[in-house]
Motif scaffolding. Structure first.
Motif, PDB file in Angstrom:
ATOM      1  N   ILE A 110       9.212  17.346  48.422  1.00  0.00           N
ATOM      2  CA  ILE A 110       9.258  15.859  47.654  1.00  0.00           C
ATOM      3  C   ILE A 110       9.412  14.795  48.807  1.00  0.00           C
ATOM      4  O   ILE A 110       9.589  15.165  49.989  1.00  0.00           O
ATOM      5  CB  ILE A 110      10.632  15.937  46.947  1.00  0.00           C
ATOM      6  N   ASN A 111       9.598  13.468  48.528  1.00  0.00           N
ATOM      7  CA  ASN A 111       9.607  12.587  49.386  1.00  0.00           C
ATOM      8  C   ASN A 111      11.097  12.384  49.158  1.00  0.00           C
ATOM      9  O   ASN A 111      11.635  11.829  48.568  1.00  0.00           O
ATOM     10  CB  ASN A 111       8.864  11.175  48.729  1.00  0.00           C
ATOM     11  N   TYR A 112      11.739  12.430  50.703  1.00  0.00           N
ATOM     12  CA  TYR A 112      13.232  12.259  50.897  1.00  0.00           C
ATOM     13  C   TYR A 112      13.307  10.896  51.313  1.00  0.00           C
ATOM     14  O   TYR A 112      14.813  10.780  51.541  1.00  0.00           O
ATOM     15  CB  TYR A 112      13.471  13.316  51.814  1.00  0.00           C
ATOM     16  N   ASP A 113      12.627   9.999  51.308  1.00  0.00           N
ATOM     17  CA  ASP A 113      12.949   8.639  51.942  1.00  0.00           C
ATOM     18  C   ASP A 113      13.934   7.955  50.868  1.00  0.00           C
ATOM     19  O   ASP A 113      13.811   8.143  49.548  1.00  0.00           O
ATOM     20  CB  ASP A 113      11.644   7.612  52.011  1.00  0.00           C
ATOM     21  N   GLN A 114      14.870   7.227  51.282  1.00  0.00           N
ATOM     22  CA  GLN A 114      16.006   6.685  50.529  1.00  0.00           C
ATOM     23  C   GLN A 114      15.939   4.916  51.004  1.00  0.00           C
ATOM     24  O   GLN A 114      15.646   4.841  52.030  1.00  0.00           O
ATOM     25  CB  GLN A 114      17.186   7.265  50.676  1.00  0.00           C
ATOM     26  N   TYR A 115      16.478   4.293  49.926  1.00  0.00           N
ATOM     27  CA  TYR A 115      17.035   2.900  50.639  1.00  0.00           C
ATOM     28  C   TYR A 115      18.582   3.113  51.190  1.00  0.00           C
ATOM     29  O   TYR A 115      19.175   4.023  50.877  1.00  0.00           O
ATOM     30  CB  TYR A 115      17.246   2.015  49.288  1.00  0.00           C
ATOM     31  N   HIS A 116      18.821   2.155  52.046  1.00  0.00           N
ATOM     32  CA  HIS A 116      20.040   2.071  52.675  1.00  0.00           C
ATOM     33  C   HIS A 116      21.101   1.898  51.466  1.00  0.00           C
ATOM     34  O   HIS A 116      20.963   1.100  50.700  1.00  0.00           O
ATOM     35  CB  HIS A 116      20.145   1.074  53.722  1.00  0.00           C
ATOM     36  N   HIS A 117      22.316   2.616  51.727  1.00  0.00           N
ATOM     37  CA  HIS A 117      23.363   2.762  50.798  1.00  0.00           C
ATOM     38  C   HIS A 117      24.890   2.812  51.277  1.00  0.00           C
ATOM     39  O   HIS A 117      24.922   3.394  52.345  1.00  0.00           O
ATOM     40  CB  HIS A 117      23.169   3.669  49.433  1.00  0.00           C
ATOM     41  N   GLY A 151      13.179  14.364  59.153  1.00  0.00           N
ATOM     42  CA  GLY A 151      13.830  13.716  58.168  1.00  0.00           C
ATOM     43  C   GLY A 151      15.223  13.292  58.425  1.00  0.00           C
ATOM     44  O   GLY A 151      16.227  13.803  57.681  1.00  0.00           O
ATOM     45  N   PRO A 152      15.524  12.784  59.507  1.00  0.00           N
ATOM     46  CA  PRO A 152      16.991  12.438  60.061  1.00  0.00           C
ATOM     47  C   PRO A 152      17.561  11.631  59.158  1.00  0.00           C
ATOM     48  O   PRO A 152      16.994  10.699  58.693  1.00  0.00           O
ATOM     49  CB  PRO A 152      16.763  11.936  61.386  1.00  0.00           C
ATOM     50  N   THR A 153      18.806  11.352  59.194  1.00  0.00           N
ATOM     51  CA  THR A 153      19.404  10.383  58.722  1.00  0.00           C
ATOM     52  C   THR A 153      19.454   9.223  59.559  1.00  0.00           C
ATOM     53  O   THR A 153      19.554   9.258  60.691  1.00  0.00           O
ATOM     54  CB  THR A 153      21.202  10.762  58.556  1.00  0.00           C
ATOM     55  N   LYS A 154      19.373   7.978  58.778  1.00  0.00           N
ATOM     56  CA  LYS A 154      19.224   6.774  59.536  1.00  0.00           C
ATOM     57  C   LYS A 154      20.348   6.069  59.053  1.00  0.00           C
ATOM     58  O   LYS A 154      20.975   5.959  58.035  1.00  0.00           O
ATOM     59  CB  LYS A 154      17.834   6.216  58.887  1.00  0.00           C
ATOM     60  N   THR A 195      32.453   5.586  54.785  1.00  0.00           N
ATOM     61  CA  THR A 195      31.787   5.411  53.481  1.00  0.00           C
ATOM     62  C   THR A 195      31.397   4.275  53.259  1.00  0.00           C
ATOM     63  O   THR A 195      30.538   3.770  52.405  1.00  0.00           O
ATOM     64  CB  THR A 195      32.667   6.117  52.240  1.00  0.00           C
ATOM     65  N   ASP A 196      31.610   3.119  54.142  1.00  0.00           N
ATOM     66  CA  ASP A 196      31.251   2.028  54.056  1.00  0.00           C
ATOM     67  C   ASP A 196      29.985   1.507  54.996  1.00  0.00           C
ATOM     68  O   ASP A 196      29.582   0.404  54.971  1.00  0.00           O
ATOM     69  CB  ASP A 196      32.351   0.837  54.278  1.00  0.00           C
ATOM     70  N   VAL A 197      29.604   2.619  55.671  1.00  0.00           N
ATOM     71  CA  VAL A 197      28.428   2.181  56.529  1.00  0.00           C
ATOM     72  C   VAL A 197      27.121   2.492  55.875  1.00  0.00           C
ATOM     73  O   VAL A 197      26.830   3.466  54.899  1.00  0.00           O
ATOM     74  CB  VAL A 197      28.545   3.215  57.883  1.00  0.00           C
ATOM     75  N   PHE A 198      26.107   1.407  55.841  1.00  0.00           N
ATOM     76  CA  PHE A 198      24.614   1.653  55.413  1.00  0.00           C
ATOM     77  C   PHE A 198      23.989   2.828  56.179  1.00  0.00           C
ATOM     78  O   PHE A 198      23.949   2.811  57.295  1.00  0.00           O
ATOM     79  CB  PHE A 198      23.940   0.503  55.494  1.00  0.00           C
ATOM     80  N   HIS A 199      23.269   3.660  55.304  1.00  0.00           N
ATOM     81  CA  HIS A 199      22.530   4.735  55.914  1.00  0.00           C
ATOM     82  C   HIS A 199      21.723   5.374  54.738  1.00  0.00           C
ATOM     83  O   HIS A 199      21.761   4.773  53.585  1.00  0.00           O
ATOM     84  CB  HIS A 199      23.662   5.898  56.222  1.00  0.00           C
ATOM     85  N   ARG A 200      20.924   6.022  55.288  1.00  0.00           N
ATOM     86  CA  ARG A 200      19.908   6.704  54.137  1.00  0.00           C
ATOM     87  C   ARG A 200      19.305   7.770  54.700  1.00  0.00           C
ATOM     88  O   ARG A 200      19.418   8.259  55.903  1.00  0.00           O
ATOM     89  CB  ARG A 200      18.750   5.618  54.006  1.00  0.00           C
ATOM     90  N   GLY A 201      18.667   8.785  53.711  1.00  0.00           N
ATOM     91  CA  GLY A 201      17.825  10.032  54.140  1.00  0.00           C
ATOM     92  C   GLY A 201      16.481   9.260  54.466  1.00  0.00           C
ATOM     93  O   GLY A 201      16.055   8.452  53.785  1.00  0.00           O
TER      94      GLY A 201
END
Length: 236
Positions: A110-117, A151-154, A195-201
């Protein structure tokens, strides 16, 4: 490996830190071998991906919740140096392990790309305080090598988002892509973040790649409004 004070300070300063070679080799090898009692080996998956349709259902389909049917992986959630880091980060010995997940990803499933959250949305029923009170310590323990292809965490350093109101928990896809840092490292590495840092898969960028990680999160025991495998996970 004991997490140094300098590494813990990095979490407060930039929102995250990475500790390579965190796990001892014996524990890492035992956990890697136990993986195949829960998830298919990469060569087995890529030989017949249609045999494992569940991994294509969602980005999170490869998550197995704690407790796992393998002590070799369960014990990573209470790894002594991890507990030590949590007690020092939270400044108390009265802590809870409030989440444990084993996450398997396979390229092409599947596509694992996410928006930052920001992760606080389903870890607490209130927003985090900016002064650090009521903080939570969230982590990834890599059980496989992670490169830019895997697919590293960003993560977006806090220096780039300090002016973003804490109540803004998600971004449009593509926002901060030019500011993000790719979390890569050899198997056995530990990432700690708030938990307040923006990150994404992110998605895999090469075929026949896989990624395995144990996610463990900690909080102070007295703060009952926090959790993950509990009511806060239903807050949205």
């Amino acid at each position: 490996m004991k997490v140094s004070d300098a590494k813990l300070a990095e979490i407060w300063d930039r929102g995250y830190t990475v500790v390579e070679n965190f796990l001892d080799q014996e524990s890492l090898k035992a956990a890697q071998e136990a993986l195949w009692t829960i998830h298919p080996k990469p060569e087995e998956y890529f030989a017949e991906p249609d045999k494992y349709p569940k991994y294509a259902k969602s980005q999170f389909a490869g998550i197995h919740l704690f407790p796992f049917p393998a002590w070799e992986i369960n014990r990573l959630c209470v790894y002594p140096d991890l507990i030590d880091a949590a007690e020092r980060f939270l400044n108390t010995r009265e802590i809870d392990l409030y989440k444990g997940e084993l996450w398997a990803k396979y390229s092409g499933a599947i596509n694992y790309d996410q928006y930052h959250h920001r992760d606080y949305r389903n870890h607490t029923i209130v927003v985090p305080r900016e002064d650090g009170t009521n903080a939570q310590m969230t982590t990834f323990i890599l059980l496989s090598d992670v490169t830019d292809k895997d697919g590293p965490t960003k993560v977006v350093p806090l220096s780039e988002t300090r002016d973003v109101p804490i109540g803004k928990a998600a971004t449009k896809f593509g926002t901060y892509f030019d500011k993000e840092v790719s979390i890569e490292g050899p198997a056995g590495s530990l990432m700690i973040y708030k938990t307040d840092v923006f990150h994404r898969g992110s998605n895999f960028t090469a075929p026949n790649r896989s990624r395995f990680a144990v996610l463990t999160d900690f909080k102070t025991r007295a703060w009952r409004w926090q959790g993950k495998l509990a009511w806060p996970d239903e807050s949205e």
